[in-house]
Design a protein around this motif. Structure first.
Motif, PDB file in Angstrom:
ATOM      1  N   VAL A  99       0.842  -1.193   0.000  1.00 58.53           N
ATOM      2  CA  VAL A  99       0.000   0.000   0.000  1.00 58.53           C
ATOM      3  C   VAL A  99       0.880   1.246   0.000  1.00 58.53           C
ATOM      4  O   VAL A  99       1.813   1.359   0.798  1.00 58.53           O
ATOM      5  CB  VAL A  99      -0.925   0.014   1.232  1.00 58.53           C
ATOM      6  N   GLU A 100       0.571   2.170  -0.925  1.00 59.50           N
ATOM      7  CA  GLU A 100       1.298   3.435  -0.934  1.00 59.50           C
ATOM      8  C   GLU A 100       1.006   4.207   0.353  1.00 59.50           C
ATOM      9  O   GLU A 100      -0.105   4.114   0.898  1.00 59.50           O
ATOM     10  CB  GLU A 100       0.882   4.271  -2.143  1.00 59.50           C
ATOM     11  N   PRO A 101       1.990   4.955   0.882  1.00 57.36           N
ATOM     12  CA  PRO A 101       1.790   5.665   2.149  1.00 57.36           C
ATOM     13  C   PRO A 101       0.580   6.598   2.109  1.00 57.36           C
ATOM     14  O   PRO A 101       0.351   7.290   1.115  1.00 57.36           O
ATOM     15  CB  PRO A 101       3.090   6.453   2.324  1.00 57.36           C
ATOM     16  N   VAL A 102      -0.187   6.597   3.187  1.00 57.18           N
ATOM     17  CA  VAL A 102      -1.314   7.516   3.358  1.00 57.18           C
ATOM     18  C   VAL A 102      -0.913   8.486   4.452  1.00 57.18           C
ATOM     19  O   VAL A 102      -0.709   8.087   5.604  1.00 57.18           O
ATOM     20  CB  VAL A 102      -2.600   6.752   3.733  1.00 57.18           C
ATOM     21  N   ARG A 103      -0.780   9.740   4.116  1.00 58.49           N
ATOM     22  CA  ARG A 103      -0.185  10.706   5.054  1.00 58.49           C
ATOM     23  C   ARG A 103      -1.135  11.115   6.168  1.00 58.49           C
ATOM     24  O   ARG A 103      -0.729  11.252   7.321  1.00 58.49           O
ATOM     25  CB  ARG A 103       0.285  11.946   4.291  1.00 58.49           C
ATOM     26  N   GLU A 104      -2.398  11.349   5.846  1.00 62.82           N
ATOM     27  CA  GLU A 104      -3.333  11.823   6.866  1.00 62.82           C
ATOM     28  C   GLU A 104      -3.654  10.686   7.837  1.00 62.82           C
ATOM     29  O   GLU A 104      -4.094   9.614   7.427  1.00 62.82           O
ATOM     30  CB  GLU A 104      -4.616  12.343   6.231  1.00 62.82           C
ATOM     31  N   ARG A 105      -3.482  10.956   9.122  1.00 66.45           N
ATOM     32  CA  ARG A 105      -3.666   9.903  10.113  1.00 66.45           C
ATOM     33  C   ARG A 105      -5.072   9.335  10.140  1.00 66.45           C
ATOM     34  O   ARG A 105      -5.228   8.101  10.205  1.00 66.45           O
ATOM     35  CB  ARG A 105      -3.276  10.433  11.499  1.00 66.45           C
ATOM     36  N   PRO A 106      -6.149  10.158  10.106  1.00 61.59           N
ATOM     37  CA  PRO A 106      -7.497   9.572  10.139  1.00 61.59           C
ATOM     38  C   PRO A 106      -7.740   8.623   8.964  1.00 61.59           C
ATOM     39  O   PRO A 106      -8.309   7.543   9.152  1.00 61.59           O
ATOM     40  CB  PRO A 106      -8.422  10.798  10.071  1.00 61.59           C
ATOM     41  N   ARG A 107      -7.293   9.005   7.761  1.00 62.08           N
ATOM     42  CA  ARG A 107      -7.471   8.134   6.593  1.00 62.08           C
ATOM     43  C   ARG A 107      -6.651   6.858   6.754  1.00 62.08           C
ATOM     44  O   ARG A 107      -7.109   5.757   6.419  1.00 62.08           O
ATOM     45  CB  ARG A 107      -7.040   8.856   5.312  1.00 62.08           C
ATOM     46  N   ARG A 108      -5.447   7.005   7.275  1.00 58.63           N
ATOM     47  CA  ARG A 108      -4.572   5.841   7.457  1.00 58.63           C
ATOM     48  C   ARG A 108      -5.183   4.855   8.451  1.00 58.63           C
ATOM     49  O   ARG A 108      -5.162   3.640   8.222  1.00 58.63           O
ATOM     50  CB  ARG A 108      -3.198   6.305   7.935  1.00 58.63           C
ATOM     51  N   GLU A 109      -5.754   5.368   9.537  1.00 58.50           N
ATOM     52  CA  GLU A 109      -6.340   4.495  10.542  1.00 58.50           C
ATOM     53  C   GLU A 109      -7.611   3.819  10.022  1.00 58.50           C
ATOM     54  O   GLU A 109      -7.860   2.640  10.306  1.00 58.50           O
ATOM     55  CB  GLU A 109      -6.624   5.287  11.819  1.00 58.50           C
ATOM     56  N   ARG A 110      -8.418   4.569   9.254  1.00 61.77           N
ATOM     57  CA  ARG A 110      -9.610   3.954   8.670  1.00 61.77           C
ATOM     58  C   ARG A 110      -9.219   2.854   7.686  1.00 61.77           C
ATOM     59  O   ARG A 110      -9.844   1.781   7.651  1.00 61.77           O
ATOM     60  CB  ARG A 110     -10.464   5.014   7.965  1.00 61.77           C
ATOM     61  N   LEU A 111      -8.191   3.117   6.904  1.00 56.87           N
ATOM     62  CA  LEU A 111      -7.750   2.118   5.932  1.00 56.87           C
ATOM     63  C   LEU A 111      -7.251   0.865   6.630  1.00 56.87           C
ATOM     64  O   LEU A 111      -7.584  -0.264   6.228  1.00 56.87           O
ATOM     65  CB  LEU A 111      -6.653   2.705   5.044  1.00 56.87           C
ATOM     66  N   ARG A 112      -6.485   1.016   7.681  1.00 57.34           N
ATOM     67  CA  ARG A 112      -5.981  -0.136   8.421  1.00 57.34           C
ATOM     68  C   ARG A 112      -7.140  -0.947   9.010  1.00 57.34           C
ATOM     69  O   ARG A 112      -7.146  -2.180   8.940  1.00 57.34           O
ATOM     70  CB  ARG A 112      -5.036   0.306   9.540  1.00 57.34           C
ATOM     71  N   ALA A 113      -8.121  -0.247   9.583  1.00 52.47           N
ATOM     72  CA  ALA A 113      -9.262  -0.945  10.184  1.00 52.47           C
ATOM     73  C   ALA A 113     -10.066  -1.695   9.122  1.00 52.47           C
ATOM     74  O   ALA A 113     -10.497  -2.837   9.340  1.00 52.47           O
ATOM     75  CB  ALA A 113     -10.151   0.054  10.916  1.00 52.47           C
ATOM     76  N   ASP A 114     -10.262  -1.068   7.968  1.00 50.66           N
ATOM     77  CA  ASP A 114     -11.055  -1.703   6.916  1.00 50.66           C
ATOM     78  C   ASP A 114     -10.314  -2.873   6.285  1.00 50.66           C
ATOM     79  O   ASP A 114     -10.930  -3.892   5.939  1.00 50.66           O
ATOM     80  CB  ASP A 114     -11.436  -0.682   5.843  1.00 50.66           C
ATOM     81  N   LEU A 115      -8.996  -2.765   6.111  1.00 54.83           N
ATOM     82  CA  LEU A 115      -8.236  -3.898   5.574  1.00 54.83           C
ATOM     83  C   LEU A 115      -8.294  -5.084   6.534  1.00 54.83           C
ATOM     84  O   LEU A 115      -8.432  -6.235   6.107  1.00 54.83           O
ATOM     85  CB  LEU A 115      -6.781  -3.485   5.318  1.00 54.83           C
ATOM     86  N   ALA A 116      -8.202  -4.799   7.825  1.00 54.14           N
ATOM     87  CA  ALA A 116      -8.308  -5.885   8.809  1.00 54.14           C
ATOM     88  C   ALA A 116      -9.692  -6.513   8.771  1.00 54.14           C
ATOM     89  O   ALA A 116      -9.834  -7.734   8.871  1.00 54.14           O
ATOM     90  CB  ALA A 116      -7.989  -5.354  10.207  1.00 54.14           C
ATOM     91  N   PHE A 117     -10.722  -5.681   8.609  1.00 52.74           N
ATOM     92  CA  PHE A 117     -12.095  -6.195   8.587  1.00 52.74           C
ATOM     93  C   PHE A 117     -12.316  -7.162   7.430  1.00 52.74           C
ATOM     94  O   PHE A 117     -13.043  -8.156   7.566  1.00 52.74           O
ATOM     95  CB  PHE A 117     -13.083  -5.029   8.479  1.00 52.74           C
TER      96      PHE A 117
END
Length: 270
Positions: A99-117
């Motif tokens: 995954v290319e780096p996502v700089r904004e923390r809220p977007r990064r955390e949402r992406l991590r949670a959704d990938l885990a889901f």
């Protein structure tokens, strides 16, 4: 169980198969056996509208809300994982995301949670693995404006050992054992002659507790799980009791969906 989670369960477990819509008053009535008050239901509905899960709808019973296309996709994917209809198989190859780096923390955390889901686990900050490509992956990446290179590969080593490092299987297994113990107590407390609203409440709590494993258990095939995996015993109990309680729960839902909305029920702001 909070109101938003209960609404997702209600739409996924009952309303999706009944057109995916319900009046405001029906939603309030249906969540009352779970001790969720009307104001909490209306607030949760408004939040789900803002997030794109529900949309206002005019119904014969009064103002209401229907599941959006985005919500229907998530509900269907969730239902397939809750009520597993086929044995999970594995071809021995991992689906790998860089995954290319996502700089904004809220977007990064949402992406991590959704990938885990949807069943992926991080090997590094940018590299994720799953036992198979998820049909939800494109939507998850698009929602956060993220991009990922994708590969399929076989591990030169023990795949079960890799799975044990990538996912907390010990913790998930212990959670299954704890859930089963509590589920037996929950269902055992329901009298044989219980009313359909109590059957609905018990089944809803059973489904809600089981649904929480979607956020923890990636649904790995048996090849990658420890011997004597407690998730299978827990699943057998869930499937048996959820099916047994379904007729009474469905009768409760059908009765309250067809009632006319009382005058005092108001449409929540969206």
């Amino acid at each position: 169980m909070n109101a938003r989670a209960a609404l997702f369960d209600l739409y996924g477990d009952h309303l999706r198969s009944r057109g995916g819509r319900a009046s405001v008053a029906a939603l309030v009535r249906l969540l009352a056996p779970l001790d969720i008050a009307g104001p909490a239901v209306r607030t949760a509905v408004s939040r789900m509208v803002r997030q794109g899960w529900l949309a206002p709808a005019r119904l014969p019973q009064g103002p209401g809300y229907e599941a959006t296309a985005k919500c229907v996709r998530r509900l269907d994917e969730t239902a397939m994982r809750i009520y597993r209809v086929e044995t999970i198989t594995w071809n021995g190859r991992w689906h790998i995301l860089v995954v290319e780096p996502v700089r904004e923390r809220p977007r990064r955390e949402r992406l991590r949670a959704d990938l885990a889901f949807i069943g992926y686990a991080p090997l590094t900050e940018s590299t994720w693995i799953g036992p198979r490509p998820s049909p939800e992956l494109d939507g998850v990446l698009a929602a956060e404006g993220a991009r990922a290179d994708r590969f399929e590969a076989a591990l030169d080593g023990d795949p079960a050992a890799l799975a044990a490092r990538a996912w907390d299987l010990g913790g998930v297994g212990a959670a299954y054992e704890e859930w089963l113990s509590r589920a037996v107590d929950l269902v055992g407390g329901l009298p044989a002659d219980a009313s359909d609203d109590r059957a609905f409440a018990t089944r809803s709590r059973l489904v809600h507790g089981w649904r929480n494993f979607l956020f923890r258990d990636p649904g790995l095939p048996a090849d990658l799980l420890p011997p004597g995996w407690p998730g299978e015993k827990a699943r057998a109990y869930f499937e048996r009791e959820a099916a047994r309680l379904l007729p009474a729960a469905a009768a409760f839902v059908d009765r309250h969906l067809t009632l006319t909305e009382p005058q005092e029920a108001k449409e929540p702001a969206s």
